[in-house]
Design a protein around this motif. Structure first.
Motif, mmCIF file in Angstrom:
data_model
loop_
_atom_site.group_PDB
_atom_site.id
_atom_site.type_symbol
_atom_site.label_atom_id
_atom_site.label_comp_id
_atom_site.label_asym_id
_atom_site.label_seq_id
_atom_site.Cartn_x
_atom_site.Cartn_y
_atom_site.Cartn_z
ATOM 1 N N ARG A 1 0.807 -1.219 0.000
ATOM 2 C CA ARG A 1 0.000 0.000 0.000
ATOM 3 C C ARG A 1 0.842 1.273 0.000
ATOM 4 N NH1 ARG A 1 -4.769 0.732 4.159
ATOM 5 N NH2 ARG A 1 -5.931 -0.176 2.446
ATOM 6 N N HIS A 2 1.887 1.321 0.805
ATOM 7 C CA HIS A 2 2.607 2.571 1.014
ATOM 8 C C HIS A 2 3.938 2.680 0.279
ATOM 9 C CE1 HIS A 2 -0.391 3.630 3.935
ATOM 10 N NE2 HIS A 2 -0.188 2.486 4.562
ATOM 11 N N ALA A 3 4.513 1.573 -0.132
ATOM 12 C CA ALA A 3 5.822 1.627 -0.784
ATOM 13 C C ALA A 3 5.775 1.111 -2.213
ATOM 14 C CB ALA A 3 6.840 0.818 0.013
ATOM 15 N N GLY A 4 4.636 0.651 -2.651
ATOM 16 C CA GLY A 4 4.534 0.124 -4.006
ATOM 17 C C GLY A 4 4.683 -1.374 -4.040
ATOM 18 N N GLU A 5 5.679 -1.887 -3.352
ATOM 19 C CA GLU A 5 5.837 -3.334 -3.274
ATOM 20 C C GLU A 5 6.904 -3.704 -2.260
ATOM 21 O OE1 GLU A 5 8.017 -5.474 -6.521
ATOM 22 O OE2 GLU A 5 7.937 -3.506 -7.439
ATOM 23 N N PRO A 6 6.727 -4.851 -1.607
ATOM 24 C CA PRO A 6 7.789 -5.370 -0.754
ATOM 25 C C PRO A 6 8.828 -6.027 -1.664
ATOM 26 C CG PRO A 6 5.894 -6.810 -0.700
ATOM 27 C CD PRO A 6 5.523 -5.642 -1.567
ATOM 28 N N THR A 7 10.092 -5.866 -1.332
ATOM 29 C CA THR A 7 11.108 -6.511 -2.151
ATOM 30 C C THR A 7 11.411 -7.918 -1.672
ATOM 31 O OG1 THR A 7 12.853 -5.491 -0.836
ATOM 32 C CG2 THR A 7 12.183 -4.360 -2.867
ATOM 33 N N ARG A 8 11.309 -8.143 -0.367
ATOM 34 C CA ARG A 8 11.524 -9.507 0.126
ATOM 35 C C ARG A 8 11.033 -9.640 1.574
ATOM 36 N NH1 ARG A 8 16.816 -7.278 -0.277
ATOM 37 N NH2 ARG A 8 17.912 -7.309 1.686
ATOM 38 N N LEU A 9 10.805 -10.890 1.936
ATOM 39 C CA LEU A 9 10.421 -11.268 3.289
ATOM 40 C C LEU A 9 11.456 -12.249 3.792
ATOM 41 C CD1 LEU A 9 8.447 -11.846 5.722
ATOM 42 C CD2 LEU A 9 7.356 -13.531 4.211
ATOM 43 N N ARG A 10 11.974 -11.992 4.977
ATOM 44 C CA ARG A 10 12.905 -12.933 5.603
ATOM 45 C C ARG A 10 12.313 -13.399 6.920
ATOM 46 N NH1 ARG A 10 18.909 -10.164 5.080
ATOM 47 N NH2 ARG A 10 19.192 -10.663 2.885
ATOM 48 N N LEU A 11 12.452 -14.677 7.185
ATOM 49 C CA LEU A 11 12.072 -15.267 8.452
ATOM 50 C C LEU A 11 13.330 -15.860 9.061
ATOM 51 C CD1 LEU A 11 8.823 -17.128 7.348
ATOM 52 C CD2 LEU A 11 9.014 -14.860 8.379
ATOM 53 N N LEU A 12 13.602 -15.514 10.303
ATOM 54 C CA LEU A 12 14.793 -16.013 10.984
ATOM 55 C C LEU A 12 14.385 -16.664 12.293
ATOM 56 C CD1 LEU A 12 15.576 -12.892 9.831
ATOM 57 C CD2 LEU A 12 17.784 -13.878 10.348
ATOM 58 N N HIS A 13 15.076 -17.743 12.634
ATOM 59 C CA HIS A 13 14.861 -18.395 13.922
ATOM 60 C C HIS A 13 16.217 -18.640 14.538
ATOM 61 C CE1 HIS A 13 13.602 -22.203 16.304
ATOM 62 N NE2 HIS A 13 13.612 -21.132 17.070
ATOM 63 N N ARG A 14 16.473 -17.921 15.602
ATOM 64 C CA ARG A 14 17.727 -18.095 16.331
ATOM 65 C C ARG A 14 17.400 -18.176 17.804
ATOM 66 N NH1 ARG A 14 21.809 -13.901 13.356
ATOM 67 N NH2 ARG A 14 21.818 -14.992 11.374
ATOM 68 N N ALA A 15 17.900 -19.196 18.446
ATOM 69 C CA ALA A 15 17.682 -19.416 19.875
ATOM 70 C C ALA A 15 16.196 -19.311 20.185
ATOM 71 C CB ALA A 15 18.529 -18.440 20.683
ATOM 72 N N SER A 16 15.818 -18.369 21.030
ATOM 73 C CA SER A 16 14.416 -18.283 21.447
ATOM 74 C C SER A 16 13.643 -17.206 20.687
ATOM 75 C CB SER A 16 14.345 -17.999 22.950
ATOM 76 O OG SER A 16 14.940 -16.747 23.221
ATOM 77 N N HIS A 17 14.128 -16.798 19.528
ATOM 78 C CA HIS A 17 13.467 -15.739 18.763
ATOM 79 C C HIS A 17 13.136 -16.179 17.342
ATOM 80 C CE1 HIS A 17 14.461 -12.755 21.807
ATOM 81 N NE2 HIS A 17 15.681 -13.242 21.816
ATOM 82 N N VAL A 18 12.003 -15.706 16.864
ATOM 83 C CA VAL A 18 11.653 -15.781 15.452
ATOM 84 C C VAL A 18 11.406 -14.347 15.029
ATOM 85 C CG1 VAL A 18 9.898 -16.488 13.782
ATOM 86 C CG2 VAL A 18 10.667 -18.090 15.529
ATOM 87 N N VAL A 19 12.005 -13.953 13.906
ATOM 88 C CA VAL A 19 11.835 -12.593 13.399
ATOM 89 C C VAL A 19 11.287 -12.656 11.982
ATOM 90 C CG1 VAL A 19 13.009 -10.446 12.762
ATOM 91 C CG2 VAL A 19 13.694 -11.670 14.828
ATOM 92 N N CYS A 20 10.266 -11.845 11.729
ATOM 93 C CA CYS A 20 9.702 -11.650 10.397
ATOM 94 C C CYS A 20 10.168 -10.266 9.958
ATOM 95 C CB CYS A 20 8.181 -11.671 10.434
ATOM 96 S SG CYS A 20 7.480 -13.135 11.195
ATOM 97 N N ALA A 21 10.819 -10.159 8.821
ATOM 98 C CA ALA A 21 11.333 -8.875 8.349
ATOM 99 C C ALA A 21 10.919 -8.662 6.899
ATOM 100 C CB ALA A 21 12.858 -8.853 8.464
ATOM 101 N N VAL A 22 10.325 -7.515 6.627
ATOM 102 C CA VAL A 22 9.886 -7.169 5.277
ATOM 103 C C VAL A 22 10.688 -5.966 4.809
ATOM 104 C CG1 VAL A 22 7.950 -6.384 3.864
ATOM 105 C CG2 VAL A 22 7.571 -8.090 5.646
ATOM 106 N N PHE A 23 11.327 -6.103 3.660
ATOM 107 C CA PHE A 23 12.079 -5.023 3.041
ATOM 108 C C PHE A 23 11.197 -4.370 1.983
ATOM 109 C CE2 PHE A 23 15.203 -7.924 4.599
ATOM 110 C CZ PHE A 23 16.287 -7.147 4.979
ATOM 111 N N ASP A 24 11.291 -3.038 1.858
ATOM 112 C CA ASP A 24 10.604 -2.355 0.764
ATOM 113 C C ASP A 24 11.462 -1.175 0.310
ATOM 114 O OD1 ASP A 24 9.715 0.251 1.952
ATOM 115 O OD2 ASP A 24 8.418 -0.994 3.175
ATOM 116 N N PRO A 25 11.192 -0.635 -0.881
ATOM 117 C CA PRO A 25 12.048 0.404 -1.454
ATOM 118 C C PRO A 25 11.788 1.816 -0.931
ATOM 119 C CG PRO A 25 10.335 -0.179 -3.011
ATOM 120 C CD PRO A 25 10.196 -1.116 -1.848
ATOM 121 N N GLU A 26 10.819 2.016 -0.075
ATOM 122 C CA GLU A 26 10.448 3.348 0.396
ATOM 123 C C GLU A 26 11.285 3.760 1.608
ATOM 124 O OE1 GLU A 26 9.232 6.817 0.524
ATOM 125 O OE2 GLU A 26 8.210 5.601 -0.982
ATOM 126 N N ASP A 27 11.786 5.010 1.593
ATOM 127 C CA ASP A 27 12.592 5.513 2.699
ATOM 128 C C ASP A 27 11.769 6.152 3.816
ATOM 129 O OD1 ASP A 27 15.023 4.691 1.675
ATOM 130 O OD2 ASP A 27 15.386 6.561 0.615
#
Length: 164
Positions: A81-107
């Motif tokens: 909606r706000h940046a035009g498009e997400p460039t990628r989604l990363r999911l990470l699992h380290r120790a007791s954490h899971v992180v969802c991270a979305v990259f987009d081209p908007e500053d």
């Protein structure tokens, strides 16, 4: 409707996993699971949700699926909606954490809004805040931004694959 910028650039609520922010600084973190070129349509939200469900199932983290799926939906929807498009989604699992991270081209940083009770939108980041342990964003110096949400992972004893 009232809008305000997130007050801190890297952490909006709670504390980030200790390894996340320094790794993002130099883009040194290795993705455990990554989905690229999501696209500009609502279909990209479904693709991201399905990717999240499959990945968490493979890691034996079924307990996180409902919350992570909704958070990923919100982060990808905001990028579309706000940046035009997400460039990628990363999911990470380290120790007791899971992180969802979305990259987009908007500053521009994410904007937390206080939606009217009859509004049909404007509550996405409140959902992210409610469902995740912590969330935040980081500008990538002329390359857009990363918006992330962290969850506490239940122990997945003897199930799935995790990274150290």
């Amino acid at each position: 409707m009232t809008a305000h910028l997130a007050r801190r650039q890297s952490v909006v609520r709670g504390e980030a996993p200790w390894w996340l922010l320094p790794a993002m600084e130099d883009n040194l973190w290795e993705p455990v699971a990554e989905l690229r070129a999501l696209g500009r349509t609502g279909a990209s939200v479904k693709v991201a949700r399905d990717f999240t469900v499959t990945t968490l199932n493979n890691w034996g983290l079924d307990e996180l699926i409902c919350d992570a799926r909704l958070v990923v939906s919100e982060l990808v929807s905001n990028a579309v909606r706000h940046a035009g498009e997400p460039t990628r989604l990363r999911l990470l699992h380290r120790a007791s954490h899971v992180v969802c991270a979305v990259f987009d081209p908007e500053d521009r940083p994410p904007v937390v809004t206080e939606a009217d009770h009859l509004a049909e939108s404007g509550r996405g980041l409140w959902l992210v805040e409610s469902l995740s342990r912590s969330w935040g964003w980081r500008l990538q110096e002329g390359r857009g931004k990363l918006v992330w949400a962290a969850f506490t992972a239940p122990l997945a004893l003897g199930r799935g694959r995790t990274s150290a």
